[in-house]
Scaffold this motif. Sequence first.
Motif, PDB file in Angstrom:
ATOM      1  N   SER A   1      -5.007  -9.792   2.203  1.00  0.00           N
ATOM      2  CA  SER A   1      -5.274 -10.747   3.281  1.00  0.00           C
ATOM      3  C   SER A   1      -4.875 -12.162   2.866  1.00  0.00           C
ATOM      4  O   SER A   1      -4.237 -12.895   3.627  1.00  0.00           O
ATOM      5  CB  SER A   1      -6.754 -10.702   3.664  1.00  0.00           C
ATOM      6  OG  SER A   1      -7.026 -11.624   4.695  1.00  0.00           O
TER       7      SER A   1
ATOM      8  N   GLY B   1      -1.572  -8.654   6.983  1.00  0.00           N
ATOM      9  CA  GLY B   1      -2.666  -8.575   6.013  1.00  0.00           C
ATOM     10  C   GLY B   1      -3.969  -8.142   6.664  1.00  0.00           C
ATOM     11  O   GLY B   1      -4.705  -7.314   6.120  1.00  0.00           O
ATOM     12  N   TRP B   2      -4.244  -8.670   7.883  1.00  0.00           N
ATOM     13  CA  TRP B   2      -5.478  -8.310   8.589  1.00  0.00           C
ATOM     14  C   TRP B   2      -5.472  -6.844   9.015  1.00  0.00           C
ATOM     15  O   TRP B   2      -6.462  -6.131   8.819  1.00  0.00           O
ATOM     16  CB  TRP B   2      -5.639  -9.211   9.813  1.00  0.00           C
ATOM     17  CG  TRP B   2      -6.868  -8.875  10.623  1.00  0.00           C
ATOM     18  CD1 TRP B   2      -8.156  -9.222  10.346  1.00  0.00           C
ATOM     19  CD2 TRP B   2      -6.907  -8.115  11.830  1.00  0.00           C
ATOM     20  NE1 TRP B   2      -9.003  -8.725  11.315  1.00  0.00           N
ATOM     21  CE2 TRP B   2      -8.264  -8.040  12.233  1.00  0.00           C
ATOM     22  CE3 TRP B   2      -5.931  -7.494  12.608  1.00  0.00           C
ATOM     23  CZ2 TRP B   2      -8.662  -7.372  13.391  1.00  0.00           C
ATOM     24  CZ3 TRP B   2      -6.324  -6.822  13.763  1.00  0.00           C
ATOM     25  CH2 TRP B   2      -7.684  -6.755  14.136  1.00  0.00           C
TER      26      TRP B   2
ATOM     27  N   SER C   1      -5.649 -10.411  -3.288  1.00  0.00           N
ATOM     28  CA  SER C   1      -6.048  -9.945  -1.961  1.00  0.00           C
ATOM     29  C   SER C   1      -4.856  -9.873  -1.003  1.00  0.00           C
ATOM     30  O   SER C   1      -4.111 -10.852  -0.857  1.00  0.00           O
ATOM     31  CB  SER C   1      -7.114 -10.877  -1.380  1.00  0.00           C
ATOM     32  OG  SER C   1      -7.280 -10.665   0.001  1.00  0.00           O
TER      33      SER C   1
ATOM     34  N   GLN D   1       0.820  -1.214   0.000  1.00  0.00           N
ATOM     35  CA  GLN D   1       0.000   0.000   0.000  1.00  0.00           C
ATOM     36  C   GLN D   1       0.858   1.270   0.000  1.00  0.00           C
ATOM     37  O   GLN D   1       0.499   2.268  -0.620  1.00  0.00           O
ATOM     38  CB  GLN D   1      -0.907   0.028   1.240  1.00  0.00           C
ATOM     39  CG  GLN D   1      -1.970  -1.053   1.273  1.00  0.00           C
ATOM     40  CD  GLN D   1      -2.788  -1.009   2.559  1.00  0.00           C
ATOM     41  OE1 GLN D   1      -2.476  -0.270   3.497  1.00  0.00           O
ATOM     42  NE2 GLN D   1      -3.843  -1.813   2.612  1.00  0.00           N
TER      43      GLN D   1
ATOM     44  N   THR E   1      -5.945  -4.493   6.133  1.00  0.00           N
ATOM     45  CA  THR E   1      -7.300  -4.540   5.582  1.00  0.00           C
ATOM     46  C   THR E   1      -8.322  -3.970   6.570  1.00  0.00           C
ATOM     47  O   THR E   1      -9.185  -3.175   6.210  1.00  0.00           O
ATOM     48  CB  THR E   1      -7.682  -5.994   5.242  1.00  0.00           C
ATOM     49  OG1 THR E   1      -6.737  -6.536   4.324  1.00  0.00           O
ATOM     50  CG2 THR E   1      -9.062  -6.064   4.616  1.00  0.00           C
ATOM     51  N   ARG E   2      -8.186  -4.363   7.834  1.00  0.00           N
ATOM     52  CA  ARG E   2      -9.170  -3.978   8.850  1.00  0.00           C
ATOM     53  C   ARG E   2      -9.082  -2.501   9.243  1.00  0.00           C
ATOM     54  O   ARG E   2     -10.100  -1.870   9.556  1.00  0.00           O
ATOM     55  CB  ARG E   2      -8.972  -4.865  10.092  1.00  0.00           C
ATOM     56  CG  ARG E   2      -9.783  -4.476  11.311  1.00  0.00           C
ATOM     57  CD  ARG E   2     -11.280  -4.647  11.074  1.00  0.00           C
ATOM     58  NE  ARG E   2     -12.065  -4.287  12.241  1.00  0.00           N
ATOM     59  CZ  ARG E   2     -12.359  -3.042  12.613  1.00  0.00           C
ATOM     60  NH1 ARG E   2     -11.923  -2.007  11.885  1.00  0.00           N
ATOM     61  NH2 ARG E   2     -13.067  -2.808  13.691  1.00  0.00           N
TER      62      ARG E   2
END
Length: 449
Positions: A293, A179-180, A291, A59, A183-184
């Motif tokens: 995640s 990854g979590w 993805s 990102q 994303t979260r």
Amino acid sequence: MSATSYGKPAGYAPPDDIDDASATAALYRKLTRRILPFLFLAFVVAYVDRVNVSFAKLQMLADLHLSETVYGIGAGIFFLGYFIFEVPSNLILDRVGARLWIARIMVTWAVVSAATMFARDATSFYVLRFFLGVAEAGFFPGIVLYLSNWFPSARRSQIIALFMTAIPVSGAIGGPLSGWVMTRFVNVGGMAGWKWLFLIEGLGSLVVGIAAFFLLYDRIDSVKWLSADEKARLTADLRRDAATRVPHSVRGAFASGRVWLLGLTYFCIAMGNYGLAFWTPTIIKASGVASVSNIGWLSAVPALISAVAMVLIARHADRHDERRRHVATCCVIGALGLLASVLSASNATLSLIALVLAAIGINSIAPVFWGIPTALMGGAGAAAAIAVINCTGNLAGFVSPFVVGWLSDQSGGKLLPGMIAIAVALFIGALLVLVMPARRSSHSLEKTS
């Protein structure tokens, strides 16, 4: 002597010897249970903080408008700070003790790692990564030195392997966690997911660093959970082990050709380590997994499988008291696995299988390798020698991501040229370790007066 001796079967041991061996085995099981779990946890959070940039990259590059080359330099510049301050850091640890110094290292790197969330451009990214290396300098060689003060060389490859399973386990934990988080926590509090990644994982290191001050022990006689007999047994074992090593001075560590050969060999090994650590998410993404995640979860697969393999390989090396061929074989397996993971990028399953092979080979090298120098070195300069080898090798942490990133940019985003460079380094490492003298030499290092 015949198959029997004084009417006893071959291989018979008197009951006292059996009891003594049983007591010694119980002692080292106890040491392992008491010492290893916390050191393992410390290395997990250290390695997560060191390589979480490989996930933040997914990102961060777009947010900050950075190129692959800039990422490679930023990922690697960590190791310039690490290189400059590693020997002084290990000498300080040897003087003041692991309890204070390991705690200091962990607290300062936690603060700097969390501060990476404030990176705004290439320059600030470089500066923060450099000071992260400065903060962490001395941690790994300090732990290797610390373990050598508790476990004799005949048991050390297995112990270092158990400690270093933290590397693949950190990948197994850090991948899904990263990854979590990314994303979260997207735009939570107005912050990007990659910023939350640095903050949350940095806070974890801070907690463990504070705990280190209270949980580590500097001397055998200060440990309350060992009996007087266990302390005497351990001290005697370590004295016998120390007598087989050549005492040497700090100056001798820098003047020894063997130390620098070991450092060069470790440089080639570390090229593979950081090629795998910094580019695994990118390799998985290139195989068609979109993805973040899912990339995190898939990156855990080679990490977990290699964690088991590295302990088994180290145990095999200790059992046979042979390390050079084990290291060389793992180098070759790792090189072939990395190349295959990129060449099979059109098939995600085959690429992942190849990554598993690469992880087994690459992650299994260092635990066996560190059984070589720790069996050769003793005296006041051991801390300097271990640090010289480690910091020389870890220059690959700068060279590896820079070379792969630069070659990727030059080839239009292709990973193959970079992985070929990593594979060549691993093949060279295999050759260097095979030409290394197999036995200890009384003249290999400068003796202390």
